[in-house]
Scaffold this motif. Structure first.
Motif, PDB file in Angstrom:
ATOM      1  N   LEU A  57      -4.233  74.261 139.227  1.00 43.61           N
ATOM      2  CA  LEU A  57      -5.437  73.789 138.550  1.00 43.61           C
ATOM      3  C   LEU A  57      -6.595  74.770 138.750  1.00 43.61           C
ATOM      4  CD1 LEU A  57      -4.957  70.102 139.622  1.00 43.61           C
ATOM      5  CD2 LEU A  57      -5.103  70.840 137.235  1.00 43.61           C
ATOM      6  N   TYR A 108      -0.006  67.053 138.941  1.00 45.52           N
ATOM      7  CA  TYR A 108      -0.745  67.915 138.014  1.00 45.52           C
ATOM      8  C   TYR A 108      -1.001  67.179 136.699  1.00 45.52           C
ATOM      9  CZ  TYR A 108      -1.859  71.665 134.784  1.00 45.52           C
ATOM     10  OH  TYR A 108      -2.488  72.422 133.830  1.00 45.52           O
ATOM     11  N   GLU A 109       0.025  66.565 136.142  1.00 44.10           N
ATOM     12  CA  GLU A 109      -0.106  65.893 134.848  1.00 44.10           C
ATOM     13  C   GLU A 109      -1.071  64.720 134.918  1.00 44.10           C
ATOM     14  OE1 GLU A 109       3.937  64.982 133.929  1.00 44.10           O
ATOM     15  OE2 GLU A 109       4.357  66.969 133.068  1.00 44.10           O
ATOM     16  N   GLU A 123      -4.496  66.173 134.948  1.00 41.42           N
ATOM     17  CA  GLU A 123      -4.751  66.635 133.581  1.00 41.42           C
ATOM     18  C   GLU A 123      -5.188  65.456 132.696  1.00 41.42           C
ATOM     19  OE1 GLU A 123      -2.294  68.561 129.800  1.00 41.42           O
ATOM     20  OE2 GLU A 123      -1.402  68.553 131.788  1.00 41.42           O
ATOM     21  N   ILE A 130      -8.021  71.291 127.056  1.00 44.42           N
ATOM     22  CA  ILE A 130      -8.514  70.411 128.121  1.00 44.42           C
ATOM     23  C   ILE A 130      -9.975  70.731 128.414  1.00 44.42           C
ATOM     24  CG2 ILE A 130      -8.306  69.786 130.558  1.00 44.42           C
ATOM     25  CD1 ILE A 130      -5.300  70.460 130.317  1.00 44.42           C
TER      26      ILE A 130
END
Length: 212
Positions: free
Chosen positions: A47, A6-7, A10, A153
């Motif tokens: 997400l 996920y990071e 991102e 984001i």
């Protein structure tokens, strides 16, 4: 592992390696992140829930396109959260942290005088993001933290193609940051709020292309 995946996705969204309207496969995300396919698949529902990716049946995953109306709404939300967080930041942040931010901003301004804006652009961006996030985090509200992070984001996804770090832009950001950091260090809440509010308004104008 799914958190790492996920990071990394991102990070790709933040830096523009994944951009609005782009369609990618899960396998491509594996190649881009170095994460496992299993961890990518676990990260995708989060997400999607946050509106950072959309599943297109038989096509893959699309980075959503966001419009000018979203940018306006996002900056309004940012202003509400950040200006509201200033009082918490004044009491919760360590004085040494605020002093370190001020010192670093002053150093970067000195480097701009030497026409070194390209050299400092990556550091300025990282400092900008981490400082604003720390001010919001001073509220100690995880729900607000997550809302602010996801909105940030998405905002970066929309405006990053329009924003270029020039010497003038870098100077504007540094000076506007100092305009609220200095009163924040002195616990002058009203002055810090006013300066931060003006900074966010100016950033919105720039994001919408109103001025360079």
């Amino acid at each position: 592992m799914s958190r790492t995946a996920y990071e990394r996705i991102e990070t790709l969204l933040n830096c523009g390696a994944l951009h609005p309207g782009q369609v990618v496969s899960q396998r491509e995300l594996v190649d881009m992140t170095g994460a496992t396919l299993a961890s990518i698949r676990i990260a995708i529902p989060r997400l999607e829930a946050e509106g950072l990716l959309q599943t297109l049946p038989k096509r893959g995953l699309m980075v959503p396109s966001l419009d000018v109306a979203f940018v306006r709404d996002a900056y309004q939300l940012r202003q509400m959260i950040e200006v509201g967080a200033i009082e918490h930041a004044a009491t919760s942040l360590q004085p040494g942290q605020i002093a370190a931010w001020i010192e670093r901003h002053e150093t970067l301004l000195d480097l701009l005088v030497q026409d070194r804006h390209r050299e400092i652009s990556a550091e300025l961006q990282a400092l900008d993001w981490s400082m604003h996030e720390s001010i919001v985090a001073a509220m100690g509200n995880k729900l607000i933290d997550n809302t602010y992070r996801v909105t940030s984001i998405k905002t970066r996804m929309v405006v990053q193609s329009r924003l270029q770090i020039t010497s003038d832009n870098a100077r504007r950001v540094l000076e506007e940051h100092l305009a609220f950091l200095r009163p924040l260090a002195n616990r002058d809440i009203d002055s810090a709020r006013a300066a931060l509010s003006q900074h966010i308004s100016n950033s919105l104008d720039l994001a919408l292309g109103a001025r360079n």
